[in-house]
Design a protein around this motif. Sequence first.
Motif, mmCIF file in Angstrom:
data_model
loop_
_atom_site.group_PDB
_atom_site.id
_atom_site.type_symbol
_atom_site.label_atom_id
_atom_site.label_comp_id
_atom_site.label_asym_id
_atom_site.label_seq_id
_atom_site.Cartn_x
_atom_site.Cartn_y
_atom_site.Cartn_z
ATOM 1 N N ASN A 16 1.503 -10.855 -1.733
ATOM 2 C CA ASN A 16 0.722 -9.645 -1.504
ATOM 3 C C ASN A 16 -0.638 -9.978 -0.890
ATOM 4 O O ASN A 16 -1.682 -9.518 -1.348
ATOM 5 C CB ASN A 16 0.559 -8.869 -2.833
ATOM 6 C CG ASN A 16 -0.308 -7.636 -2.714
ATOM 7 O OD1 ASN A 16 -0.282 -6.931 -1.704
ATOM 8 N ND2 ASN A 16 -1.097 -7.370 -3.732
ATOM 9 N N LYS A 17 -0.643 -10.780 0.159
ATOM 10 C CA LYS A 17 -1.894 -11.215 0.774
ATOM 11 C C LYS A 17 -2.014 -10.714 2.206
ATOM 12 O O LYS A 17 -1.034 -10.419 2.876
ATOM 13 C CB LYS A 17 -1.995 -12.747 0.761
ATOM 14 C CG LYS A 17 -2.053 -13.339 -0.623
ATOM 15 C CD LYS A 17 -3.258 -12.862 -1.394
ATOM 16 C CE LYS A 17 -3.296 -13.418 -2.797
ATOM 17 N NZ LYS A 17 -4.349 -12.817 -3.606
ATOM 18 N N CYS A 18 -3.244 -10.667 2.669
ATOM 19 C CA CYS A 18 -3.564 -10.275 4.037
ATOM 20 C C CYS A 18 -2.869 -11.234 5.009
ATOM 21 O O CYS A 18 -2.946 -12.453 4.826
ATOM 22 C CB CYS A 18 -5.076 -10.332 4.224
ATOM 23 S SG CYS A 18 -5.632 -10.216 5.939
ATOM 24 N N PRO A 19 -2.206 -10.712 6.042
ATOM 25 C CA PRO A 19 -1.528 -11.605 6.990
ATOM 26 C C PRO A 19 -2.486 -12.413 7.860
ATOM 27 O O PRO A 19 -2.086 -13.402 8.452
ATOM 28 C CB PRO A 19 -0.693 -10.659 7.848
ATOM 29 C CG PRO A 19 -1.303 -9.334 7.683
ATOM 30 C CD PRO A 19 -1.975 -9.313 6.347
ATOM 31 N N ASN A 20 -3.749 -12.006 7.891
ATOM 32 C CA ASN A 20 -4.725 -12.695 8.729
ATOM 33 C C ASN A 20 -5.393 -13.859 7.995
ATOM 34 O O ASN A 20 -5.371 -14.982 8.477
ATOM 35 C CB ASN A 20 -5.776 -11.701 9.226
ATOM 36 C CG ASN A 20 -6.716 -12.305 10.215
ATOM 37 O OD1 ASN A 20 -6.294 -12.900 11.191
ATOM 38 N ND2 ASN A 20 -7.997 -12.158 9.962
ATOM 39 N N CYS A 21 -5.967 -13.602 6.825
ATOM 40 C CA CYS A 21 -6.720 -14.651 6.121
ATOM 41 C C CYS A 21 -5.969 -15.243 4.931
ATOM 42 O O CYS A 21 -6.367 -16.285 4.415
ATOM 43 C CB CYS A 21 -8.072 -14.107 5.661
ATOM 44 S SG CYS A 21 -7.974 -12.910 4.306
ATOM 45 N N LEU A 22 -4.912 -14.575 4.472
ATOM 46 C CA LEU A 22 -4.095 -15.011 3.339
ATOM 47 C C LEU A 22 -4.868 -15.086 2.027
ATOM 48 O O LEU A 22 -4.444 -15.743 1.089
ATOM 49 C CB LEU A 22 -3.436 -16.368 3.636
ATOM 50 C CG LEU A 22 -2.534 -16.431 4.844
ATOM 51 C CD1 LEU A 22 -2.067 -17.853 5.087
ATOM 52 C CD2 LEU A 22 -1.355 -15.489 4.698
ATOM 53 N N ARG A 23 -5.990 -14.379 1.942
ATOM 54 C CA ARG A 23 -6.776 -14.404 0.706
ATOM 55 C C ARG A 23 -6.908 -13.024 0.071
ATOM 56 O O ARG A 23 -6.778 -12.887 -1.131
ATOM 57 C CB ARG A 23 -8.150 -15.003 0.968
ATOM 58 C CG ARG A 23 -8.077 -16.457 1.364
ATOM 59 C CD ARG A 23 -9.419 -17.123 1.459
ATOM 60 N NE ARG A 23 -10.484 -16.198 1.813
ATOM 61 C CZ ARG A 23 -11.496 -16.476 2.597
ATOM 62 N NH1 ARG A 23 -11.597 -17.668 3.113
ATOM 63 N NH2 ARG A 23 -12.431 -15.595 2.870
ATOM 64 N N GLY A 24 -7.204 -12.008 0.856
ATOM 65 C CA GLY A 24 -7.374 -10.660 0.310
ATOM 66 C C GLY A 24 -6.038 -10.009 0.006
ATOM 67 O O GLY A 24 -5.036 -10.286 0.656
ATOM 68 N N ILE A 28 -3.420 -2.720 -3.615
ATOM 69 C CA ILE A 28 -4.510 -2.726 -4.581
ATOM 70 C C ILE A 28 -4.094 -3.417 -5.871
ATOM 71 O O ILE A 28 -4.835 -4.205 -6.431
ATOM 72 C CB ILE A 28 -4.993 -1.276 -4.838
ATOM 73 C CG1 ILE A 28 -5.702 -0.751 -3.593
ATOM 74 C CG2 ILE A 28 -5.890 -1.200 -6.064
ATOM 75 C CD1 ILE A 28 -6.068 0.712 -3.634
ATOM 76 N N CYS A 29 -2.904 -3.130 -6.343
ATOM 77 C CA CYS A 29 -2.404 -3.683 -7.602
ATOM 78 C C CYS A 29 -1.331 -4.725 -7.298
ATOM 79 O O CYS A 29 -0.436 -4.483 -6.495
ATOM 80 C CB CYS A 29 -1.842 -2.541 -8.449
ATOM 81 S SG CYS A 29 -1.173 -3.064 -10.025
ATOM 82 N N ASP A 30 -1.415 -5.874 -7.933
ATOM 83 C CA ASP A 30 -0.412 -6.924 -7.713
ATOM 84 C C ASP A 30 0.943 -6.593 -8.325
ATOM 85 O O ASP A 30 1.959 -7.086 -7.869
ATOM 86 C CB ASP A 30 -0.897 -8.259 -8.293
ATOM 87 C CG ASP A 30 -1.788 -9.012 -7.328
ATOM 88 O OD1 ASP A 30 -1.628 -8.826 -6.106
ATOM 89 O OD2 ASP A 30 -2.625 -9.790 -7.793
ATOM 90 N N MET A 41 -2.465 0.967 -0.974
ATOM 91 C CA MET A 41 -2.882 -0.182 -0.172
ATOM 92 C C MET A 41 -4.400 -0.158 0.016
ATOM 93 O O MET A 41 -5.001 0.905 0.019
ATOM 94 C CB MET A 41 -2.251 -0.111 1.228
ATOM 95 C CG MET A 41 -0.782 -0.177 1.272
ATOM 96 S SD MET A 41 -0.075 0.126 2.915
ATOM 97 C CE MET A 41 -1.357 -0.197 4.054
ATOM 98 N N ASN A 42 -4.980 -1.327 0.192
ATOM 99 C CA ASN A 42 -6.362 -1.385 0.645
ATOM 100 C C ASN A 42 -6.401 -0.903 2.088
ATOM 101 O O ASN A 42 -5.479 -1.171 2.856
ATOM 102 C CB ASN A 42 -6.893 -2.823 0.569
ATOM 103 C CG ASN A 42 -7.144 -3.269 -0.849
ATOM 104 O OD1 ASN A 42 -7.792 -2.581 -1.625
ATOM 105 N ND2 ASN A 42 -6.609 -4.420 -1.205
ATOM 106 N N ASN A 43 -7.461 -0.203 2.480
ATOM 107 C CA ASN A 43 -7.601 0.205 3.883
ATOM 108 C C ASN A 43 -7.859 -0.992 4.781
ATOM 109 O O ASN A 43 -7.369 -1.059 5.897
ATOM 110 C CB ASN A 43 -8.724 1.226 4.038
ATOM 111 C CG ASN A 43 -8.364 2.567 3.431
ATOM 112 O OD1 ASN A 43 -7.201 2.921 3.359
ATOM 113 N ND2 ASN A 43 -9.359 3.291 2.980
ATOM 114 N N LYS A 44 -8.656 -1.925 4.270
ATOM 115 C CA LYS A 44 -8.986 -3.150 5.008
ATOM 116 C C LYS A 44 -8.933 -4.320 4.054
ATOM 117 O O LYS A 44 -9.085 -4.163 2.848
ATOM 118 C CB LYS A 44 -10.394 -3.062 5.601
ATOM 119 C CG LYS A 44 -10.539 -2.026 6.675
ATOM 120 C CD LYS A 44 -11.924 -2.067 7.272
ATOM 121 C CE LYS A 44 -11.968 -1.017 8.372
ATOM 122 N NZ LYS A 44 -13.023 -1.203 9.287
ATOM 123 N N CYS A 45 -8.758 -5.496 4.604
ATOM 124 C CA CYS A 45 -8.793 -6.708 3.790
ATOM 125 C C CYS A 45 -10.204 -6.863 3.231
ATOM 126 O O CYS A 45 -11.180 -6.814 3.989
ATOM 127 C CB CYS A 45 -8.414 -7.915 4.634
ATOM 128 S SG CYS A 45 -8.589 -9.482 3.747
#
Length: 124
Positions: A16-24, A28-30, A41-45
Amino acid sequence: PLQMRMNNFFYSVVKNKCPNCLRGNFFICDNAYNLRKFELMNNKCPICRMDFRQEPGFYFGAAIMSYVLQAGLMLLTYLFLQVIIEINFWYFVAAFTLELILLLPLTFRISRLLWINMLGTKPK
């Protein structure tokens, strides 16, 4: 480089991570089975600010991907229960219906994460 991209791709989908940075976090909930929040979903990382909303209608493709995932599950369930075990057809229908309901939060999330990993753009 291809193996690294594939590792990042699968890490993003599974964790469940951001495809760009792999951190965010993407969602919202795991916990996919927190039924009050499983689709939020988060609107942005929160880390790199990649826009997860992309454009209107972006996630319609994820709905098709979800359908394909569920059709694959149906085929595997059919092969296992009808061909290998040879149970009554209506038991198969009941098992498949229960399987779809129980796996809906996971297929929803996986399809969205797969879609943005394949077609998402970089942060704006």
